[in-house]
Design a protein around this motif. Structure first.
Motif, PDB file in Angstrom:
ATOM      1  N   PHE A  62      -4.931  33.482   4.501  1.00  0.00           N
ATOM      2  CA  PHE A  62      -6.050  34.038   5.521  1.00  0.00           C
ATOM      3  C   PHE A  62      -7.485  34.010   5.236  1.00  0.00           C
ATOM      4  O   PHE A  62      -8.480  33.676   5.976  1.00  0.00           O
ATOM      5  N   LYS A  63      -7.769  34.275   3.794  1.00  0.00           N
ATOM      6  CA  LYS A  63      -9.111  34.142   3.359  1.00  0.00           C
ATOM      7  C   LYS A  63     -10.061  32.991   3.711  1.00  0.00           C
ATOM      8  O   LYS A  63     -10.908  33.044   4.001  1.00  0.00           O
ATOM      9  N   VAL A  64      -9.158  31.713   3.379  1.00  0.00           N
ATOM     10  CA  VAL A  64      -9.789  30.746   3.158  1.00  0.00           C
ATOM     11  C   VAL A  64      -9.868  30.211   4.649  1.00  0.00           C
ATOM     12  O   VAL A  64     -10.931  29.549   5.124  1.00  0.00           O
ATOM     13  N   VAL A  65      -8.951  30.339   5.300  1.00  0.00           N
ATOM     14  CA  VAL A  65      -8.880  29.685   6.890  1.00  0.00           C
ATOM     15  C   VAL A  65      -9.894  30.730   7.765  1.00  0.00           C
ATOM     16  O   VAL A  65     -10.755  30.005   8.303  1.00  0.00           O
ATOM     17  N   TYR A  66      -9.804  31.897   7.448  1.00  0.00           N
ATOM     18  CA  TYR A  66     -11.127  32.828   8.133  1.00  0.00           C
ATOM     19  C   TYR A  66     -12.414  32.121   7.872  1.00  0.00           C
ATOM     20  O   TYR A  66     -13.219  32.238   8.740  1.00  0.00           O
ATOM     21  N   LYS A  92     -11.481  39.375  16.583  1.00  0.00           N
ATOM     22  CA  LYS A  92     -11.929  38.189  17.822  1.00  0.00           C
ATOM     23  C   LYS A  92     -11.590  36.956  17.114  1.00  0.00           C
ATOM     24  O   LYS A  92     -10.967  36.018  17.594  1.00  0.00           O
ATOM     25  N   ILE A  93     -12.120  36.854  15.638  1.00  0.00           N
ATOM     26  CA  ILE A  93     -11.884  35.414  14.913  1.00  0.00           C
ATOM     27  C   ILE A  93     -10.345  35.306  14.829  1.00  0.00           C
ATOM     28  O   ILE A  93      -9.909  34.093  14.824  1.00  0.00           O
ATOM     29  N   GLY A  94      -9.890  36.517  14.235  1.00  0.00           N
ATOM     30  CA  GLY A  94      -8.392  36.248  14.031  1.00  0.00           C
ATOM     31  C   GLY A  94      -7.717  35.904  15.050  1.00  0.00           C
ATOM     32  O   GLY A  94      -6.567  34.985  14.925  1.00  0.00           O
ATOM     33  N   ASP A 153     -19.221  39.264   7.164  1.00  0.00           N
ATOM     34  CA  ASP A 153     -19.054  39.338   5.720  1.00  0.00           C
ATOM     35  C   ASP A 153     -18.107  38.094   5.240  1.00  0.00           C
ATOM     36  O   ASP A 153     -17.408  37.232   5.786  1.00  0.00           O
ATOM     37  N   ASN A 154     -17.994  38.435   3.780  1.00  0.00           N
ATOM     38  CA  ASN A 154     -16.936  37.435   3.124  1.00  0.00           C
ATOM     39  C   ASN A 154     -15.734  38.018   3.127  1.00  0.00           C
ATOM     40  O   ASN A 154     -15.203  38.763   2.286  1.00  0.00           O
ATOM     41  N   THR A 155     -14.966  37.896   4.603  1.00  0.00           N
ATOM     42  CA  THR A 155     -13.728  38.637   4.578  1.00  0.00           C
ATOM     43  C   THR A 155     -12.488  38.168   3.986  1.00  0.00           C
ATOM     44  O   THR A 155     -12.231  36.864   3.970  1.00  0.00           O
TER      45      THR A 155
END
Length: 209
Positions: free
Chosen positions: A101-105, A82-84, A127-129
């Protein structure tokens, strides 16, 4: 007769691999391996499997794995998707850049909980995705329209190649070709539900750095 015996050997090997994956509780690999095993079965028995029956079986297996294996993990991935999707919509033209992706997410997850309705379950599974748990989706998010177009074209080409090779169900396949087809199918399917390629790239980068 010899080719059929060889095929049975490969089926046994593939079945043992799936058993190991069940013990390891790797849902993505179980699903990918099962689809690969269906392909091996068709090639070795020279029988065409109904697309509708195969699709219903695969869908049922996917639902079963989602509900009965690591349910919290399944809910967490739904939240990530959903966030993606929000990230993809906002960066449709150029994407966010490969490897970002990690930073922006992280920023989008904070914004999601600030500005969207959410459940206690959402908070618990957040979580820390670092990955989108779908390599294809993550690639599209990071590359935008260019990545989406490339993915569609490559998928169409791959489908065409597989269809052409699979038209003649009586064509004999050697042991190595059967095993390679099984492994490739497993990886390609699993990548739609976990970070197969992305984790491999991350491991390689850590190794060379």
């Amino acid at each position: 007769m010899k080719n059929q015996t060889n095929g049975i050997d490969i089926i046994v090997i593939c079945a043992l691999i799936i058993i190991i994956e069940v013990i390891a509780k790797s849902r993505a690999l179980i699903l990918g391996s099962t689809i690969g095993l269906l392909f091996i079965y068709q090639r070795t028995t020279r029988r065409k499997i109904s697309i509708m029956r195969s699709a219903m079986f695969i869908l049922s297996l996917a639902i079963f794995l989602s509900v009965c294996f690591k349910q919290d993990s399944s809910m967490g991935r739904i939240l990530i998707y959903k966030i993606g999707w929000n990230i993809f919509e906002n960066h449709l033209n150029k994407g966010i850049g490969l490897g970002n992706f990690k930073v922006v997410y992280k920023d989008y997850q904070i914004d999601y909980f600030k500005n969207h309705p959410y459940s206690i379950k959402d908070l618990l599974v957040a979580d820390n995705t670092q990955f989108a748990f779908n390599d294809y989706f993550q690639f599209i998010i990071e590359t935008g329209w260019v990545g989406l177009t490339s993915f569609v074209l490559l998928s169409a080409i791959l489908y065409s190649m597989v269809s052409q090779r699979n038209e003649n169900v009586n064509r004999k396949m050697g042991k190595m070709e059967l095993l390679a087809s099984f492994v490739l199918t497993t990886i390609l399917v699993a990548a739609a539900f976990t970070h197969v390629f992305e984790s491999g790239v991350a491991t390689f980068e850590q190794t060379v750095s």
